[in-house]
Design a protein around this motif. Structure first.
Motif, mmCIF file in Angstrom:
data_model
loop_
_atom_site.group_PDB
_atom_site.id
_atom_site.type_symbol
_atom_site.label_atom_id
_atom_site.label_comp_id
_atom_site.label_asym_id
_atom_site.label_seq_id
_atom_site.Cartn_x
_atom_site.Cartn_y
_atom_site.Cartn_z
ATOM 1 N N VAL A 330 -12.176 -0.258 -20.732
ATOM 2 C CA VAL A 330 -12.174 -1.637 -20.314
ATOM 3 C C VAL A 330 -10.629 -2.555 -20.423
ATOM 4 O O VAL A 330 -10.424 -2.438 -21.539
ATOM 5 C CB VAL A 330 -13.387 -2.490 -21.008
ATOM 6 C CG1 VAL A 330 -13.521 -3.888 -20.640
ATOM 7 C CG2 VAL A 330 -14.790 -1.751 -20.450
ATOM 8 N N LEU A 331 -10.697 -2.829 -19.441
ATOM 9 C CA LEU A 331 -9.369 -3.807 -19.477
ATOM 10 C C LEU A 331 -9.888 -5.555 -19.431
ATOM 11 O O LEU A 331 -10.595 -5.743 -18.425
ATOM 12 C CB LEU A 331 -8.552 -3.765 -18.168
ATOM 13 C CG LEU A 331 -7.930 -2.290 -17.899
ATOM 14 C CD1 LEU A 331 -6.818 -2.314 -16.858
ATOM 15 C CD2 LEU A 331 -7.301 -1.478 -19.119
ATOM 16 N N ALA A 332 -9.734 -6.075 -20.275
ATOM 17 C CA ALA A 332 -10.107 -7.455 -20.670
ATOM 18 C C ALA A 332 -8.824 -8.399 -20.708
ATOM 19 O O ALA A 332 -7.729 -7.972 -20.556
ATOM 20 C CB ALA A 332 -10.694 -7.473 -21.956
ATOM 21 N N SER A 333 -9.322 -9.791 -20.382
ATOM 22 C CA SER A 333 -8.454 -10.774 -20.732
ATOM 23 C C SER A 333 -8.095 -11.100 -22.072
ATOM 24 O O SER A 333 -9.066 -11.088 -22.872
ATOM 25 C CB SER A 333 -8.946 -12.078 -19.824
ATOM 26 O OG SER A 333 -9.052 -11.864 -18.336
ATOM 27 N N LYS A 334 -6.912 -11.313 -22.530
ATOM 28 C CA LYS A 334 -6.303 -11.694 -23.738
ATOM 29 C C LYS A 334 -7.387 -12.983 -24.384
ATOM 30 O O LYS A 334 -7.420 -13.993 -23.396
ATOM 31 C CB LYS A 334 -4.892 -11.827 -23.842
ATOM 32 C CG LYS A 334 -4.094 -10.829 -23.795
ATOM 33 C CD LYS A 334 -2.681 -10.927 -23.959
ATOM 34 C CE LYS A 334 -1.737 -10.069 -23.738
ATOM 35 N NZ LYS A 334 -0.415 -10.101 -23.582
ATOM 36 N N GLY A 335 -7.705 -12.752 -25.248
ATOM 37 C CA GLY A 335 -8.627 -13.856 -26.033
ATOM 38 C C GLY A 335 -9.972 -13.489 -25.961
ATOM 39 O O GLY A 335 -10.912 -14.060 -26.705
ATOM 40 N N TYR A 336 -10.572 -12.644 -25.224
ATOM 41 C CA TYR A 336 -12.032 -12.225 -25.278
ATOM 42 C C TYR A 336 -12.518 -11.698 -26.303
ATOM 43 O O TYR A 336 -11.566 -11.003 -26.827
ATOM 44 C CB TYR A 336 -12.329 -11.511 -23.826
ATOM 45 C CG TYR A 336 -13.689 -10.703 -23.802
ATOM 46 C CD1 TYR A 336 -14.666 -11.236 -23.139
ATOM 47 C CD2 TYR A 336 -13.845 -9.458 -24.234
ATOM 48 C CE1 TYR A 336 -15.802 -10.714 -23.314
ATOM 49 C CE2 TYR A 336 -15.167 -8.772 -24.087
ATOM 50 C CZ TYR A 336 -15.976 -9.683 -23.709
ATOM 51 O OH TYR A 336 -17.374 -8.980 -23.467
ATOM 52 N N PRO A 337 -13.500 -11.950 -27.040
ATOM 53 C CA PRO A 337 -14.493 -12.779 -26.377
ATOM 54 C C PRO A 337 -14.734 -13.951 -26.492
ATOM 55 O O PRO A 337 -15.722 -14.674 -26.212
ATOM 56 C CB PRO A 337 -15.804 -12.043 -26.984
ATOM 57 C CG PRO A 337 -15.291 -11.776 -28.452
ATOM 58 C CD PRO A 337 -13.848 -11.192 -28.346
ATOM 59 N N GLU A 338 -13.542 -14.809 -26.870
ATOM 60 C CA GLU A 338 -13.563 -16.146 -27.148
ATOM 61 C C GLU A 338 -13.027 -16.603 -25.851
ATOM 62 O O GLU A 338 -13.152 -16.291 -24.960
ATOM 63 C CB GLU A 338 -12.633 -16.521 -28.506
ATOM 64 C CG GLU A 338 -13.112 -15.810 -29.799
ATOM 65 C CD GLU A 338 -14.694 -16.232 -30.110
ATOM 66 O OE1 GLU A 338 -14.978 -17.342 -29.641
ATOM 67 O OE2 GLU A 338 -15.368 -15.490 -30.686
ATOM 68 N N SER A 339 -12.073 -17.665 -25.845
ATOM 69 C CA SER A 339 -11.616 -18.264 -24.652
ATOM 70 C C SER A 339 -10.309 -17.522 -24.027
ATOM 71 O O SER A 339 -9.795 -16.647 -24.721
ATOM 72 C CB SER A 339 -10.944 -19.883 -25.028
ATOM 73 O OG SER A 339 -10.097 -19.533 -26.133
ATOM 74 N N TYR A 340 -10.267 -17.555 -22.911
ATOM 75 C CA TYR A 340 -9.389 -16.511 -22.024
ATOM 76 C C TYR A 340 -8.986 -17.076 -20.869
ATOM 77 O O TYR A 340 -9.835 -18.066 -20.102
ATOM 78 C CB TYR A 340 -9.635 -15.192 -21.888
ATOM 79 C CG TYR A 340 -11.380 -15.238 -21.370
ATOM 80 C CD1 TYR A 340 -11.470 -15.351 -19.866
ATOM 81 C CD2 TYR A 340 -12.289 -15.015 -22.030
ATOM 82 C CE1 TYR A 340 -12.627 -15.170 -19.393
ATOM 83 C CE2 TYR A 340 -13.524 -15.177 -21.769
ATOM 84 C CZ TYR A 340 -13.624 -15.043 -19.920
ATOM 85 O OH TYR A 340 -15.067 -15.248 -19.357
ATOM 86 N N SER A 341 -7.781 -16.836 -20.106
ATOM 87 C CA SER A 341 -7.566 -17.320 -18.987
ATOM 88 C C SER A 341 -8.099 -16.758 -17.734
ATOM 89 O O SER A 341 -8.557 -15.534 -17.915
ATOM 90 C CB SER A 341 -5.986 -17.510 -18.911
ATOM 91 O OG SER A 341 -5.485 -16.205 -18.575
ATOM 92 N N LYS A 342 -8.056 -17.234 -16.494
ATOM 93 C CA LYS A 342 -8.630 -16.732 -15.374
ATOM 94 C C LYS A 342 -7.497 -16.694 -14.361
ATOM 95 O O LYS A 342 -6.448 -17.421 -14.603
ATOM 96 C CB LYS A 342 -9.943 -17.352 -14.871
ATOM 97 C CG LYS A 342 -11.008 -17.213 -15.833
ATOM 98 C CD LYS A 342 -12.490 -17.778 -14.985
ATOM 99 C CE LYS A 342 -13.567 -17.567 -16.206
ATOM 100 N NZ LYS A 342 -14.840 -17.962 -15.301
ATOM 101 N N ASN A 343 -7.740 -16.257 -12.915
ATOM 102 C CA ASN A 343 -6.974 -16.524 -11.847
ATOM 103 C C ASN A 343 -5.589 -15.880 -12.039
ATOM 104 O O ASN A 343 -4.661 -16.399 -11.504
ATOM 105 C CB ASN A 343 -6.716 -18.014 -11.443
ATOM 106 C CG ASN A 343 -7.945 -18.652 -11.284
ATOM 107 O OD1 ASN A 343 -8.798 -17.970 -10.375
ATOM 108 N ND2 ASN A 343 -8.288 -19.704 -11.812
ATOM 109 N N ASP A 344 -5.339 -14.605 -12.767
ATOM 110 C CA ASP A 344 -4.137 -14.213 -12.875
ATOM 111 C C ASP A 344 -4.224 -12.867 -11.966
ATOM 112 O O ASP A 344 -5.397 -12.107 -11.850
ATOM 113 C CB ASP A 344 -3.819 -13.441 -14.333
ATOM 114 C CG ASP A 344 -3.834 -14.685 -15.636
ATOM 115 O OD1 ASP A 344 -3.008 -15.463 -15.281
ATOM 116 O OD2 ASP A 344 -4.878 -14.394 -16.379
#
Length: 420
Positions: A330-344
């Motif tokens: 699984v490739l996740a967004s840095k910060g997951y499972p807490e807050s993370y950025s979108k729209n990258d």
């Protein structure tokens, strides 16, 4: 020919849509609401049961429900009343997942092996109970919490903090109005998933999930950071024990209690000293376990879904599987499972080698480009003749995918190697 509507937007739903689209009996696969990788997306949310039923009726759809929330909300009961074919358990059957307390009491009264436990809705009483124990515990929110409502504790202090997090701070909202405090069983965890029609349960390929966010199973629980199939941790003898003493016993006990269980029954298993214990039930295919499992399927999945709904699984042969291993990273967004950025913006999809596939989860498509849109973003899945080669193939493919906030574990499948 029939159309299929897959309800959901994650990697599991992409994998199910991908596999169902290969059936000679299926015309078009719709996904609602889908993601940046799924085809024929329908902009209906999973909680819009009326909208989903209306679409299925107008488009002659056989419906497959991916996530737990619409199952807990009674989507299957609604469709059944309208005589619309739908794969998944009823609202009563879904209690095995929607209420951990209901499930634990069910296991206790039906003598299905699980950890000893107590139930609390009062934080002070829960804390007093923890202080009286001489063993470590796991603290669980009763309701649905997207796979994050389980806190595994290494000490009394951690357990007391977990009680505060769930019961007092209400981190998981109403899902944490009641908690379970259960004995922590240390061992090896694996996933065992079967497909049932209420009478018969056909086992799927074994798999192992990696729940924690960091390598070596450290950090908080997530929805799952990767999985592989099959897992050598479950050999033929252990699979027989799980199938007979847990899966078939659960299906029969549910039936005896007046609840016909149709759909995927997922038992999260902890193996200690060669004996399996149920950590929890899920009433749908796991995510990310679904991705490597579907990659290995050597049968028409639609046939088995239709037979589950019609109560005729006994007329079908056992499910057949490719001999290869499959690994999903699984490739996740840095910060997951807490807050993370979108729209990258994400790139590299055109470079994925043959034998690998990228299942989308938290993505969206805009102007022909793919952008991140969630915590778990992609599931890079690859086949290999051995577990080691499948791991190598999956990680080779992950290097092709790039975006600024990419994060992934680097040890998916590693724990299985020591059993080979």
């Amino acid at each position: 020919m029939v159309n299929v509507l897959v309800v959901g937007s994650g990697g599991r739903e992409h994998a199910l849509s991908w596999k169902l689209s290969q059936s000679s009996k299926v015309d078009t696969v719709f996904t609602a609401p889908g993601n940046g990788g799924t085809q024929n997306n329908v902009s209906i949310n999973v909680d819009d049961l009326d909208g989903l039923a209306d679409f299925a009726q107008k488009n002659n759809c056989f419906t497959v429900v991916g996530p737990e929330d619409p199952l807990a909300a009674g989507i299957v009961d609604k469709f059944n009343k309208l005589n619309l074919p739908i794969f998944g358990p009823s609202q009563k059957a879904a209690q095995l997942e929607s209420s951990k307390i209901w499930a634990k009491n069910f296991m206790k009264r039906n003598e299905i092996p699980t950890a000893r436990f107590e139930i609390f809705d009062d934080a002070q009483k829960a804390q007093e109970y923890v202080k009286s124990l001489d063993y470590n515990v796991v603290v669980k929110a009763d309701g649905l919490a997207a796979g994050k409502g389980v806190i595994v504790c290494d000490s009394n202090d951690e357990a007391l903090a977990a009680i505060q997090t769930i019961l007092v701070k209400k981190t998981f909202g109403d899902a944490g109005n009641r908690i379970i405090i259960e004995e922590r069983i240390d061992g090896v965890e694996a996933s065992y998933i079967a497909l049932s029609d209420g009478d018969v349960a056909i086992p799927m390929a074994s798999s192992q999930d990696h729940k924690r966010i960091f390598d070596n199973d450290e950090g908080p629980n997530t929805g799952g950071m990767g999985a592989y199939s099959p897992t050598p941790i479950i050999d033929d003898d252990l699979a027989k024990i799980i199938q007979e003493q847990i899966i078939e016993k659960t299906i029969l006990a549910m039936k005896n209690e007046g609840i016909l269980f149709k759909g995927f029954l997922y038992a999260g298993i902890m193996i200690r000293d060669g004996k399996p214990y149920v950590l929890e039930y899920n009433v749908r295919m796991g995510d990310p376990e679904c991705q490597p499992i579907t990659m290995r399927m050597d049968f028409d999945l639609y046939d088995y879904f239709a037979a589950s709904v019609d109560g005729r699984l006994s007329s079908l042969p056992p499910a057949s599987w490719k001999s290869q291993f499959a690994v999903c990273v699984v490739l996740a967004s840095k910060g997951y499972p807490e807050s993370y950025s979108k729209n990258d913006e994400i790139s590299g999809f055109d470079s994925i080698p043959k034998g690998s596939f990228v299942f989308h989860a938290g993505t969206k498509k805009s102007d022909g480009k793919i952008f991140s849109n969630g915590g778990r973003v992609l599931g890079v899945t690859a086949l290999g003749d051995t577990l080691r080669s499948a791991i190598a193939n999956a990680y080779s493919a992950t290097q092709k995918i790039t975006w600024s906030q990419k994060y992934y574990r680097r040890d998916i499948g590693k724990k299985g190697l020591s059993y080979l």
